[in-house]
Design a protein around this motif. Structure first.
Motif, PDB file in Angstrom:
ATOM      1  N   ASN A 183      -2.118  12.190   5.114  1.00 47.33           N
ATOM      2  CA  ASN A 183      -0.999  13.009   4.659  1.00 47.33           C
ATOM      3  C   ASN A 183      -0.646  14.030   5.735  1.00 47.33           C
ATOM      4  N   GLN A 184       0.384  14.815   5.504  1.00 44.10           N
ATOM      5  CA  GLN A 184       0.851  15.715   6.554  1.00 44.10           C
ATOM      6  C   GLN A 184       0.298  17.128   6.425  1.00 44.10           C
ATOM      7  N   ALA A 185      -0.735  17.283   5.611  1.00 40.85           N
ATOM      8  CA  ALA A 185      -1.380  18.596   5.490  1.00 40.85           C
ATOM      9  C   ALA A 185      -2.741  18.637   6.175  1.00 40.85           C
ATOM     10  N   VAL A 186      -3.323  17.476   6.494  1.00 35.52           N
ATOM     11  CA  VAL A 186      -4.655  17.476   7.103  1.00 35.52           C
ATOM     12  C   VAL A 186      -4.581  17.843   8.581  1.00 35.52           C
ATOM     13  N   LEU A 187      -5.627  18.485   9.044  1.00 35.16           N
ATOM     14  CA  LEU A 187      -5.759  18.835  10.458  1.00 35.16           C
ATOM     15  C   LEU A 187      -6.271  17.605  11.207  1.00 35.16           C
ATOM     16  N   HIS A 188      -5.569  17.211  12.265  1.00 38.64           N
ATOM     17  CA  HIS A 188      -5.952  16.001  13.000  1.00 38.64           C
ATOM     18  C   HIS A 188      -5.524  16.126  14.452  1.00 38.64           C
ATOM     19  N   TRP A 189      -6.095  15.279  15.305  1.00 39.96           N
ATOM     20  CA  TRP A 189      -5.778  15.321  16.730  1.00 39.96           C
ATOM     21  C   TRP A 189      -6.327  14.077  17.425  1.00 39.96           C
ATOM     22  N   GLY A 190      -5.839  13.859  18.643  1.00 36.94           N
ATOM     23  CA  GLY A 190      -6.378  12.802  19.486  1.00 36.94           C
ATOM     24  C   GLY A 190      -7.394  13.388  20.442  1.00 36.94           C
ATOM     25  N   ARG A 226       8.354   9.958   0.125  1.00 37.67           N
ATOM     26  CA  ARG A 226       8.767   9.529  -1.203  1.00 37.67           C
ATOM     27  C   ARG A 226      10.293   9.479  -1.269  1.00 37.67           C
ATOM     28  N   GLY A 227      10.808   8.517  -2.040  1.00 32.86           N
ATOM     29  CA  GLY A 227      12.249   8.401  -2.177  1.00 32.86           C
ATOM     30  C   GLY A 227      12.853   9.416  -3.120  1.00 32.86           C
ATOM     31  N   ASP A 228      12.022  10.041  -3.973  1.00 31.51           N
ATOM     32  CA  ASP A 228      12.542  11.023  -4.920  1.00 31.51           C
ATOM     33  C   ASP A 228      12.432  12.453  -4.393  1.00 31.51           C
ATOM     34  N   GLU A 229      12.108  12.604  -3.120  1.00 32.29           N
ATOM     35  CA  GLU A 229      12.083  13.914  -2.476  1.00 32.29           C
ATOM     36  C   GLU A 229      13.278  14.028  -1.525  1.00 32.29           C
ATOM     37  N   PRO A 230      13.789  15.241  -1.323  1.00 34.00           N
ATOM     38  CA  PRO A 230      14.851  15.403  -0.319  1.00 34.00           C
ATOM     39  C   PRO A 230      14.357  14.945   1.048  1.00 34.00           C
ATOM     40  N   ALA A 231      15.267  14.490   1.877  1.00 32.39           N
ATOM     41  CA  ALA A 231      14.895  13.996   3.203  1.00 32.39           C
ATOM     42  C   ALA A 231      14.263  15.110   4.029  1.00 32.39           C
ATOM     43  N   PHE A 232      13.082  14.828   4.584  1.00 32.42           N
ATOM     44  CA  PHE A 232      12.417  15.785   5.466  1.00 32.42           C
ATOM     45  C   PHE A 232      12.898  15.648   6.905  1.00 32.42           C
ATOM     46  N   THR A 278       0.828  -1.204   0.000  1.00 28.09           N
ATOM     47  CA  THR A 278       0.000   0.000   0.000  1.00 28.09           C
ATOM     48  C   THR A 278       0.863   1.255   0.000  1.00 28.09           C
ATOM     49  N   LEU A 279       1.901   1.272   0.816  1.00 26.02           N
ATOM     50  CA  LEU A 279       2.769   2.446   0.887  1.00 26.02           C
ATOM     51  C   LEU A 279       3.483   2.684  -0.439  1.00 26.02           C
ATOM     52  N   ALA A 280       3.903   1.606  -1.099  1.00 24.58           N
ATOM     53  CA  ALA A 280       4.571   1.755  -2.396  1.00 24.58           C
ATOM     54  C   ALA A 280       3.620   2.308  -3.450  1.00 24.58           C
ATOM     55  N   SER A 281       2.346   1.927  -3.373  1.00 26.45           N
ATOM     56  CA  SER A 281       1.377   2.433  -4.349  1.00 26.45           C
ATOM     57  C   SER A 281       1.128   3.924  -4.166  1.00 26.45           C
ATOM     58  N   ILE A 282       1.358   4.425  -2.958  1.00 24.52           N
ATOM     59  CA  ILE A 282       1.125   5.839  -2.650  1.00 24.52           C
ATOM     60  C   ILE A 282       2.369   6.683  -2.884  1.00 24.52           C
ATOM     61  N   LEU A 283       3.525   6.158  -2.453  1.00 21.69           N
ATOM     62  CA  LEU A 283       4.750   6.952  -2.424  1.00 21.69           C
ATOM     63  C   LEU A 283       5.815   6.484  -3.410  1.00 21.69           C
ATOM     64  N   GLY A 284       5.564   5.382  -4.110  1.00 23.19           N
ATOM     65  CA  GLY A 284       6.558   4.837  -5.031  1.00 23.19           C
ATOM     66  C   GLY A 284       7.321   3.689  -4.395  1.00 23.19           C
ATOM     67  N   ASP A 285       7.851   2.803  -5.243  1.00 24.47           N
ATOM     68  CA  ASP A 285       8.526   1.604  -4.745  1.00 24.47           C
ATOM     69  C   ASP A 285       9.740   1.911  -3.882  1.00 24.47           C
ATOM     70  N   ASP A 286      10.344   3.075  -4.081  1.00 26.68           N
ATOM     71  CA  ASP A 286      11.548   3.417  -3.322  1.00 26.68           C
ATOM     72  C   ASP A 286      11.231   4.320  -2.132  1.00 26.68           C
ATOM     73  N   TYR A 287       9.996   4.227  -1.615  1.00 26.47           N
ATOM     74  CA  TYR A 287       9.644   5.052  -0.462  1.00 26.47           C
ATOM     75  C   TYR A 287      10.615   4.800   0.692  1.00 26.47           C
ATOM     76  N   THR A 305      -1.155  14.952  -4.438  1.00 27.65           N
ATOM     77  CA  THR A 305      -0.713  13.698  -3.828  1.00 27.65           C
ATOM     78  C   THR A 305       0.376  13.992  -2.797  1.00 27.65           C
ATOM     79  N   PRO A 306       0.560  13.098  -1.835  1.00 26.07           N
ATOM     80  CA  PRO A 306       1.475  13.409  -0.729  1.00 26.07           C
ATOM     81  C   PRO A 306       2.941  13.140  -1.044  1.00 26.07           C
ATOM     82  N   LYS A 307       3.786  13.985  -0.479  1.00 26.48           N
ATOM     83  CA  LYS A 307       5.218  13.711  -0.469  1.00 26.48           C
ATOM     84  C   LYS A 307       5.572  12.786   0.690  1.00 26.48           C
ATOM     85  N   LEU A 308       4.757  12.839   1.736  1.00 24.00           N
ATOM     86  CA  LEU A 308       4.993  12.008   2.909  1.00 24.00           C
ATOM     87  C   LEU A 308       3.670  11.766   3.627  1.00 24.00           C
TER      88      LEU A 308
END
Length: 338
Positions: free
Chosen positions: A259-266, A286-292, A154-163, A199-202
């Protein structure tokens, strides 16, 4: 060929590096809740008090044998993952998951193997609590990493095989009888975590180890398509249509991703609930983005004990603004990362 990451001896030399930007939060939480005193609604949870056991000596917590002896049901540095051991999802389901993540900013999935792993991890967190050990130390065990490695399709389908697995994770034990709550409303990276097509970068993956309900502090989210400032330069000025807020109850066997843009909380717990909410979370990019956040850990990390210990210490330091821990734990973390 195995995609497990190589030992991180060199890259972990700079493990104390903290992410350059914290969660996107406004100066006031008035858009969601009325600010409360430390012990009130949405207060930062403190470490649960010990019960029948004495607190574990802090010095012991750097010894691998301590963890093996105290948690004999768990494994350390065993076979974390085989390449053919994953939670298989149909192509149609994968397409739906990706679309829901793009439109609403999150999705919920299931993995039957998580029921067994959740039982082991929740037992470990309860035992850790009885010893005044923060829950995040369960990431010393193979079982915590296997929970997420199983979702590689599932993660590879979202972020690419090299996530890449990011050095950002946490574990919670939210106790209703102590009046605790999850983390306050926030966005993580915010709009910077989205690509031009939405789509998300992370992403964050969040797994309930016990039943998570509104009574014991389940997660809440404002879906992206119900958030007028989502992904915009105005994202810090929250505009919430309260009926659009969505509770995310879950049980062992479920896992959530947002994703890391949505507002969320516990949520805030109820005094009439007696079962703590336990959960774990891990971030991916994603593996093709600079390290966050550095160092990136590869796609299927299988770290040694010392590297895991340094990673746990890094979490204590980088999330101390979100989770109150005793000074002794912060001192230990500082000592471990060097």
């Amino acid at each position: 060929m195995s995609r497990r990451s190589a030992p991180l001896t060199a890259s972990l030399a700079s493990i104390a590096t903290i992410r350059t930007a914290g969660p996107v939060m406004p100066a006031s939480l008035a858009a969601i809740v009325t600010p409360a005193p430390q012990a009130g609604p949405l207060s930062t949870p403190a470490l649960p008090p010990s019960s029948s056991r004495a607190a574990a000596p802090v010095a012991e917590m750097t010894r691998e044998d301590f963890w093996r002896e105290t948690f004999p049901e768990m494994t350390i540095c065993g076979a974390v993952q085989d390449d053919d051991d994953f939670n298989e999802i149909s192509p149609n389901r994968l397409a739906m998951v990706s679309e829901r993540l793009r439109v609403e900013g999150y999705f919920q999935e299931a993995d039957p193997e998580l029921v067994r792993l959740s039982g082991l991890l929740s037992l470990a967190i309860d035992r850790a609590a009885s010893l005044s050990i923060p829950p995040v130390f369960v990431f010393l065990f193979d079982e915590a990493w296997r929970v997420f490695n199983r979702q590689k399709q599932t993660l590879a389908s979202i972020l690419g095989d090299d996530y890449q697995v990011m050095p950002a994770f946490w574990a919670w034990r939210i106790d209703p009888q102590a009046g605790e709550a999850g983390w306050r409303p926030h966005r993580d990276l915010g709009a910077r975590g989205l690509r031009a097509d939405g789509t998300p970068k992370l992403v964050n993956a969040w797994v309930p180890l016990t039943e998570a309900s509104p009574a014991n502090g389940c997660m809440y989210i404002l879906p992206a398509n119900r958030d007028p400032v989502y992904g915009t330069a105005d994202e810090k000025n929250w505009k919430v249509d309260y009926p659009s807020i969505r509770a995310l109850p879950g049980k062992p066997g479920d896992w959530f991703c947002w994703n890391q843009a949505v507002l969320h909380w516990g949520g805030q717990t109820s005094q009439f609930c007696h079962e703590p909410r336990m959960s774990i979370a891990l971030e991916f990019q994603r593996g093709d983005e600079p390290a966050f956040n550095k160092p990136l850990l590869g796609t299927l990390p299988n770290l040694g004990f010392e590297d895991r210990l340094k990673m746990v210490a890094k979490q204590i330091l980088q999330f101390q603004h979100m989770y109150a821990l005793p000074q002794s734990m912060r001192d230990l973390a500082t000592q471990i990362v060097g």
